[in-house]
Enzyme design. Structure first.
Site, PDB file in Angstrom:
ATOM      1  CG  ASP A 100      -2.008  -1.072   1.138  1.00  0.00           C
ATOM      2  OD1 ASP A 100      -1.800  -2.075   0.423  1.00  0.00           O
ATOM      3  OD2 ASP A 100      -3.055  -0.913   1.796  1.00  0.00           O
ATOM      4  CE  LYS A 174      -5.036   1.910   2.978  1.00  0.00           C
ATOM      5  NZ  LYS A 174      -3.857   1.197   3.541  1.00  0.00           N
ATOM      6  CE  LYS A 208      -6.872  -1.327   2.906  1.00  0.00           C
ATOM      7  NZ  LYS A 208      -5.513  -1.850   3.174  1.00  0.00           N
TER       8      LYS A 208
END
Length: 248
Positions: A100, A174, A208
């Protein structure tokens, strides 16, 4: 009841300095988080890079399928592309399944789009070459609604331009790090409004939602909206149908 465990990235990202714990105590927190994921069918654990190797070995020893994720360029995102590549390369070597990255949203806000595109393309390519998932944190609390839409759309466009159709499912957008400091009580994690904007602009990329999901009902609503993963430091509480006051 929806099975939300399969959507969860169970997260512990405080450094020893931030938590007041020792290195060993921090590793134990990660081990406890991982065992919890193994016991309850939680999809992934999301931990700091320093602990990836130990946790990957812990999972292997127990013949578990729990996925190991880590963060890159965390939490400010201002690291250079080269620095992020070095950090990511080590994380992959240590056994991380998912990475990430905090996108350089400060560069984006300054209009330096080429810097943002360069790091996205290079770091995503590295992950895909090693059959890893790349997720890009855009830090929605630092952006206005129009900027959330624009940056999400840019990432989607770059992904479609540079990578194959089948690879797009391995590139996430995300929402948040959970560490951004907001003012006036503004949420620093995922909001329904922010996630809707992301989903409307992510194209074929999965989204996400991270931070701010504090009840099972919130989790189910996020999933119903279309998110594919939820990052939370309260995964067990959510799957046991409890609310949480945790910030992330």
């Amino acid at each position: 009841m929806m099975n939300i465990a399969q959507y969860l990235d169970s997260t512990y990202l405080k450094t020893p300095a931030q938590s007041g714990l020792s290195e060993q105590e921090t590793l134990q927190k990660d081990i406890d988080l991982t065992q919890e994921a193994i016991d309850h069918g939680i999809f992934a654990v999301m931990i700091r890079p320093d602990y990836v190797s130990d946790i990957k070995n812990y999972i292997k020893e127990r013949n578990s399928q729990v996925v190991v994720g880590t963060v890159i360029g965390f939490h400010e995102g201002t690291y250079s592309a080269e620095e992020k590549l070095v950090e990511a390369t080590k994380a992959i070597a240590d056994g991380a399944d998912e990475l990430d990255f905090v996108i350089n949203y400060n560069a984006y806000l300054k209009g330096d789009i080429e810097t943002v595109k360069e790091e996205f393309v290079k770091c995503t390519w590295l992950c895909l070459q090693h059959h890893k998932i790349a997720k890009w944190i855009i830090e929605i609390a630092a952006l206005e609604d129009g900027q959330i839409a624009d940056l999400t759309k840019k990432i989607s466009n770059w992904a479609e331009e540079k990578f194959s159709e089948e690879e797009l499912s391995k590139i996430f957008v995300k929402s948040s790090t959970g560490f951004f400091e907001t003012k006036d009580g503004k949420p620093n994690g995922a909001t329904f409004e922010g996630i809707k904007i992301m989903l409307e602009n992510a194209g074929k990329l999965p989204v996400k939602a991270a931070g701010g999901v504090r009840t099972p009902e919130d989790a189910e609503k996020m999933i119903s909206l279309g998110v594919k993963r939820i990052g939370t430091s309260s995964a067990l509480a959510l799957i046991e149908n409890q609310s949480t006051t945790e910030e992330y």
